[in-house]
Design a protein around this motif. Structure first.
Motif, PDB file in Angstrom:
ATOM      1  N   GLY A   1       0.821  -1.216   0.000  1.00 55.71           N
ATOM      2  CA  GLY A   1       0.000   0.000   0.000  1.00 55.71           C
ATOM      3  C   GLY A   1       0.852   1.262   0.000  1.00 55.71           C
ATOM      4  O   GLY A   1       0.570   2.229  -0.715  1.00 55.71           O
ATOM      5  N   PHE A   2       1.911   1.236   0.800  1.00 58.18           N
ATOM      6  CA  PHE A   2       2.827   2.377   0.870  1.00 58.18           C
ATOM      7  C   PHE A   2       3.496   2.613  -0.489  1.00 58.18           C
ATOM      8  O   PHE A   2       3.603   3.746  -0.953  1.00 58.18           O
ATOM      9  CB  PHE A   2       3.895   2.138   1.948  1.00 58.18           C
ATOM     10  N   ILE A   3       3.936   1.525  -1.127  1.00 56.68           N
ATOM     11  CA  ILE A   3       4.640   1.643  -2.411  1.00 56.68           C
ATOM     12  C   ILE A   3       3.705   2.203  -3.495  1.00 56.68           C
ATOM     13  O   ILE A   3       4.099   3.062  -4.282  1.00 56.68           O
ATOM     14  CB  ILE A   3       5.248   0.274  -2.831  1.00 56.68           C
ATOM     15  N   VAL A   4       2.454   1.717  -3.511  1.00 57.21           N
ATOM     16  CA  VAL A   4       1.479   2.257  -4.468  1.00 57.21           C
ATOM     17  C   VAL A   4       1.320   3.755  -4.273  1.00 57.21           C
ATOM     18  O   VAL A   4       1.417   4.541  -5.222  1.00 57.21           O
ATOM     19  CB  VAL A   4       0.097   1.561  -4.304  1.00 57.21           C
ATOM     20  N   ALA A   5       1.099   4.165  -3.014  1.00 57.99           N
ATOM     21  CA  ALA A   5       0.876   5.583  -2.707  1.00 57.99           C
ATOM     22  C   ALA A   5       2.085   6.417  -3.103  1.00 57.99           C
ATOM     23  O   ALA A   5       1.964   7.504  -3.680  1.00 57.99           O
ATOM     24  CB  ALA A   5       0.577   5.747  -1.212  1.00 57.99           C
ATOM     25  N   ASN A   6       3.257   5.896  -2.820  1.00 59.44           N
ATOM     26  CA  ASN A   6       4.505   6.579  -3.140  1.00 59.44           C
ATOM     27  C   ASN A   6       4.661   6.782  -4.636  1.00 59.44           C
ATOM     28  O   ASN A   6       5.023   7.862  -5.103  1.00 59.44           O
ATOM     29  CB  ASN A   6       5.674   5.732  -2.639  1.00 59.44           C
ATOM     30  N   SER A   7       4.370   5.731  -5.401  1.00 59.08           N
ATOM     31  CA  SER A   7       4.581   5.816  -6.850  1.00 59.08           C
ATOM     32  C   SER A   7       3.530   6.714  -7.513  1.00 59.08           C
ATOM     33  O   SER A   7       3.809   7.367  -8.500  1.00 59.08           O
ATOM     34  CB  SER A   7       4.611   4.432  -7.481  1.00 59.08           C
ATOM     35  N   ILE A   8       2.333   6.736  -6.933  1.00 59.28           N
ATOM     36  CA  ILE A   8       1.283   7.626  -7.487  1.00 59.28           C
ATOM     37  C   ILE A   8       1.610   9.074  -7.157  1.00 59.28           C
ATOM     38  O   ILE A   8       1.436   9.982  -7.967  1.00 59.28           O
ATOM     39  CB  ILE A   8      -0.115   7.216  -6.950  1.00 59.28           C
TER      40      ILE A   8
END
Length: 402
Positions: A395-402
């Motif tokens: 979830g953190f990685i998705v948010a970071n990349s977005i």
């Protein structure tokens, strides 16, 4: 009428909420919605860890942490360098939730209640203006020019970026399959073994640290084993079921296990101690003289299974009986006939093929602006907070990349 959002997250569970909150914290201008098919959100969080929510595990080294994942070990190494268990502790502390470490490394909120985690997530979504929409069961998803269009049974939504955090949901996997994504067929993981055997019939509740192996495979595991009314459970068995999820499924859950009740002791070690006891305690009854730290009930049962009567004294123990006892203690053979699964703690091996995901961003390699978080992908772990850690990290990685 279409409802428009910058980001839509399908799935109101741990991964969905964590992704949504992190997206808006990093960019408050984003208009974000969570779609949940049920009437309630965060259901699995509520019942996890016996209602206490096992948030993560006190293993802070990415290369060590990945060893708890039967599927996903290689892919998660890089992911955990982005966001690991230490980051999870810090994140929850910054959101007013303090965690504690238990003796076995599992971490829980100090309140000992999963409600604390739920309240934390609900307060954050409210504060950040994230729309949490329940009773929204996705019927179809398709690409419309630069947007994703999502139809539920009652509404239509348009979004630029779509994040799927639906866990083990066959309907969504089927939808993705029509999009060309390969789905590794789901099989159960984390289950207990059904065993009908006179040796353990009267022993529910008895536990011992053991080594277990599955016959004709490389599968082996160590740890506490718990005897239950239906067979065997405990960490040693659950670990075996996770690492062997595919193999045991292919055997239709009919297989043989070898149990070493003495954990690391070899047959030679056991024989030596039994012979010494035979000399030193010749007049004592074998069945009343539990050795190796085993409980009296388990010892008595294994003695009886070695064709040694309850009245037999150590002095009268024949060579054959002694060998039988060594065998029962260090290499007891048990027939497994089926499995039992705890519905609420249910974990599945299977999901989106890992080759089709960029693990630096959790983005689909096949479609623009499509992301995945949590157990929807073919990653799963043994018990102990590891499945949640995967939810937080992805979830953190998705948010970071977005």
């Amino acid at each position: 009428m279409n409802q428009n959002f910058d980001i839509i997250i399908v799935g109101g569970g741990a991964a969905g909420f964590f992704t949504a909150i992190n997206c808006v914290e990093k960019n408050p201008k984003l208009k974000v919605a969570i779609l949940e098919r049920g009437a309630e959100v965060l259901g699995k969080v509520r019942i996890s860890g016996g209602g206490r929510c096992n948030v993560t595990h006190a293993c802070f080294e990415p290369n060590e942490l990945v060893k708890f994942y039967p599927r996903g070990e290689k892919e998660l190494r890089g992911s955990f360098h982005q966001f690991c268990s230490g980051d999870t502790i810090e994140w929850f502390e910054n959101h007013g939730v303090e965690l504690k470490i238990e003796a076995d490394g599992r971490m829980f909120p100090i309140s000992n209640s999963s409600q604390t985690i739920i309240d934390c997530f609900l307060a954050a979504t409210k504060k950040l203006g994230i729309a949490v929409l329940t009773g929204q069961s996705v019927q179809s998803i398709f690409r419309k020019e630069a947007f994703w269009k999502i139809e539920t049974q009652s509404e239509n939504y348009l979004t630029e970026k779509l994040i799927l955090a639906t866990g083990s949901n066959p309907k969504i996997w089927d939808l993705l399959h029509t999009f060309g994504h390969a789905i590794v067929p789901p099989v159960p993981s984390l289950f207990t073994f059904n065993i009908k055997d006179a040796r353990i019939k009267e022993l529910p509740g008895v536990a011992a640290p053991v080594k277990v192996k599955v016959k004709d495979t490389k599968l082996a595991s160590t740890g506490p084993l718990l005897i239950t009314h239906w067979g065997m459970s405990g960490p040693a068995i659950l670990k075996l079921s996770a690492w062997g999820a595919r193999i045991l499924h292919d055997k239709n859950y009919q297989f043989t296990i070898y149990v070493n009740w003495l954990n690391d002791s070899t047959p030679e070690d056991a024989e030596k101690i039994l012979k010494e006891t035979k000399q030193d305690h010749a007049k004592k009854m074998v069945s009343k003289n539990a050795l190796f730290g085993l409980t009296n009930r388990l010892w008595e049962s294994l003695v009886l299974a070695s064709s040694i009567t309850p009245e037999t004294k150590w002095a009268d123990l024949s060579k054959t009986q002694l060998q039988n006892l060594v065998q029962q203690l260090t290499n007891g053979t048990f027939q497994v006939n089926g499995k039992s699964t705890f519905k609420e703690e249910f974990v599945t091996a299977g999901g989106i093929d890992l080759k089709e995901i960029n693990f630096k961003t959790m983005k689909s390699k096949l479609h623009e602006n499509l992301y995945f978080a949590g157990e929807i992908v073919n990653i799963d772990a043994i018990t102990g907070g590891f499945n949640f850690q995967n939810a937080w990290t992805s979830g953190f990685i998705v948010a970071n990349s977005i």
